[in-house]
Design a protein around this motif. Structure first.
Motif, PDB file in Angstrom:
ATOM      1  N   ASP A 190      41.671  54.085  60.316  1.00 36.09           N
ATOM      2  CA  ASP A 190      42.062  53.013  61.236  1.00 36.09           C
ATOM      3  C   ASP A 190      40.867  52.156  61.641  1.00 36.09           C
TER       4      ASP A 190
ATOM      5  N   ARG B 284      46.346  58.271  57.051  1.00 34.72           N
ATOM      6  CA  ARG B 284      46.091  58.454  58.474  1.00 34.72           C
ATOM      7  C   ARG B 284      46.274  59.887  58.972  1.00 34.72           C
TER       8      ARG B 284
ATOM      9  N   GLY C  70      41.970  60.242  60.130  1.00 36.69           N
ATOM     10  CA  GLY C  70      42.185  59.300  61.224  1.00 36.69           C
ATOM     11  C   GLY C  70      41.211  58.139  61.236  1.00 36.69           C
TER      12      GLY C  70
END
Length: 121
Positions: free
Chosen positions: A39, A32, A36
């Motif tokens: 997710d 993460r 990003g």
């Protein structure tokens, strides 16, 4: 042309072995901070992308090195072009237009590998 191919292929292979290896084995929490987008994408798909990147890296190097089915190097480079098109699409869909710089560089390098591979191999 041969030296140019090997330089581009080696740089791409090193990057994709590293990035693909991370995607293939690290947890979502560890990915993460650098990625990003994990997710919004199911982890099995992240793993598949990682494995495809590793296979692409191997495909850039092994076929021309062994002289067996050297056309696979062009196919591997074309697959990496498609991976980067997908990456750009994901970033743009998430409103991360500023994040596509690396994707564009990798896309251009993979396209160059396709071109160099078709002229040399």
């Amino acid at each position: 042309m041969e030296i140019s191919y090997w330089v581009v292929a080696a740089l791409l292979a090193a990057f994709y072995l590293f990035a693909g290896g991370k995607k293939a084995v690290q947890s979502q929490e560890r990915l993460r901070p650098m990625m990003g987008w994990v997710d919004t994408v199911p982890m099995p798909l992240v793993r598949v992308i990682g494995v495809l990147e590793i296979l692409g890296a191997a495909g850039l190097i092994l076929p021309p090195l062994t002289g067996i089915a050297a056309w696979l190097a062009v196919a591997a480079a074309g697959g990496l072009v498609l991976i980067q098109i997908g990456g750009i699409t994901v970033h743009l869909s998430r409103g991360e237009a500023r994040m596509i710089g690396l994707n564009i560089v990798l896309l251009a390098a993979a396209a160059a590998a396709v071109w160099l591979g078709t002229t040399w191999l």
